[in-house]
Enzyme design. Sequence first.
Site, PDB file in Angstrom:
ATOM      1  N   SER A  66      56.138  53.365  53.389  1.00  0.00           N
ATOM      2  CA  SER A  66      57.038  54.071  52.467  1.00  0.00           C
ATOM      3  C   SER A  66      56.244  54.818  51.406  1.00  0.00           C
ATOM      4  CB  SER A  66      57.974  53.085  51.767  1.00  0.00           C
ATOM      5  OG  SER A  66      58.816  52.442  52.686  1.00  0.00           O
TER       6      SER A  66
HETATM    7  N1  SAH Z   1      58.330  48.218  53.843  1.00  0.00           N
HETATM    8  C1  SAH Z   1      57.554  49.039  54.738  1.00  0.00           C
HETATM    9  C2  SAH Z   1      58.337  50.246  55.223  1.00  0.00           C
HETATM   10  C3  SAH Z   1      58.210  50.427  56.690  1.00  0.00           C
HETATM   11  S1  SAH Z   1      59.300  51.545  57.466  1.00  0.00           S
HETATM   12  C4  SAH Z   1      56.212  49.405  54.127  1.00  0.00           C
HETATM   13  O1  SAH Z   1      55.995  49.128  52.935  1.00  0.00           O
HETATM   14  O2  SAH Z   1      55.344  49.935  54.831  1.00  0.00           O
HETATM   15  C5  SAH Z   1      60.622  50.489  57.984  1.00  0.00           C
HETATM   16  C6  SAH Z   1      60.314  49.401  58.966  1.00  0.00           C
HETATM   17  O3  SAH Z   1      61.542  48.789  59.336  1.00  0.00           O
HETATM   18  C7  SAH Z   1      59.664  49.850  60.282  1.00  0.00           C
HETATM   19  O4  SAH Z   1      58.437  49.187  60.442  1.00  0.00           O
HETATM   20  C8  SAH Z   1      60.673  49.430  61.353  1.00  0.00           C
HETATM   21  O5  SAH Z   1      60.070  48.980  62.555  1.00  0.00           O
HETATM   22  C9  SAH Z   1      61.419  48.301  60.652  1.00  0.00           C
HETATM   23  N2  SAH Z   1      62.746  48.001  61.190  1.00  0.00           N
HETATM   24  C10 SAH Z   1      63.686  48.857  61.680  1.00  0.00           C
HETATM   25  N3  SAH Z   1      64.782  48.180  62.089  1.00  0.00           N
HETATM   26  C11 SAH Z   1      64.532  46.846  61.864  1.00  0.00           C
HETATM   27  C12 SAH Z   1      65.264  45.647  62.085  1.00  0.00           C
HETATM   28  N4  SAH Z   1      66.478  45.638  62.646  1.00  0.00           N
HETATM   29  N5  SAH Z   1      64.682  44.478  61.748  1.00  0.00           N
HETATM   30  C13 SAH Z   1      63.445  44.437  61.189  1.00  0.00           C
HETATM   31  N6  SAH Z   1      62.702  45.546  60.952  1.00  0.00           N
HETATM   32  C14 SAH Z   1      63.233  46.738  61.285  1.00  0.00           C
END
Ligand code: SAH
Length: 217
Positions: A66
């Site tokens: 993010s």
């Molecule tokens: N908090 C993260 C943001 C990553 S982007 C950071 O600081 O880097 C969002 C993430 O949510 C992705 O890795 C994606 O695989 C995950 N995601 C999407 N749907 C999901 C679900 N149903 N359960 C768990 N993770 C999920």
Amino acid sequence: MAIIDNHIHQGLRRQLKEELAAKGIHDKRVLEAIGEVPRHVFMDSAFLQFAYKDTAFPIGADQTISQPFTVAKQSSLLEVKPGMKVLEIGTGSGYQSAVLDALNCKVFSIERQKLLFKKAKKNLSKMKTTVKVFYGDGFKGIPAFAPYERVIITCGAPYVPDDLLEQLVDGGIMVIPLGEGGDQEMLRIRKVRKGQYEKENHGVFKFVPMLPDKQGI
Ligand code: SAH
């Protein structure tokens, strides 16, 4: 393997902190945490020049770390206090978890992509955080450790999952980017008690989608 965090990284982080403050992040503790956590550890070393820019960046498996502003904004909206139990949906790189750890929260984070789950787990333990990372479906939360005082969703949710509201304590706060497609509305939901919620809208953000269970991978 030890983490390399030298004066160049630290200088870049100071600049990032100033940039975020200028963009409207006023929570001092959140800015301190951004100043402490080495974001470059959560990205491939080849991309160091992007680690302290205020942008999202690819981390593999079609996902992104993010944008720092978004991490700071969600962390501020959560209004965490030291020692609080926080459930994060979407571990991704692990950076947001590390920022919450730096705010002295007990973080439980869940990721549905195995590759990212493994990488994040490795990086978070290298950094000696106490974050607990789980592989699974965030729509279901992590009932085994519920209830949580805070819930943060870091992917674009198509709706507010009932299981996550259920796992929130009375008086707890959920921060959730709600909406399908390109744009999400950042909602802060306070659970007064089961069935009674107060919602505030904190503007439009862009997230990768929250996707259903990924079976067998
Ligand atoms: N908090 C993260 C943001 C990553 S982007 C950071 O600081 O880097 C969002 C993430 O949510 C992705 O890795 C994606 O695989 C995950 N995601 C999407 N749907 C999901 C679900 N149903 N359960 C768990 N993770 C999920």
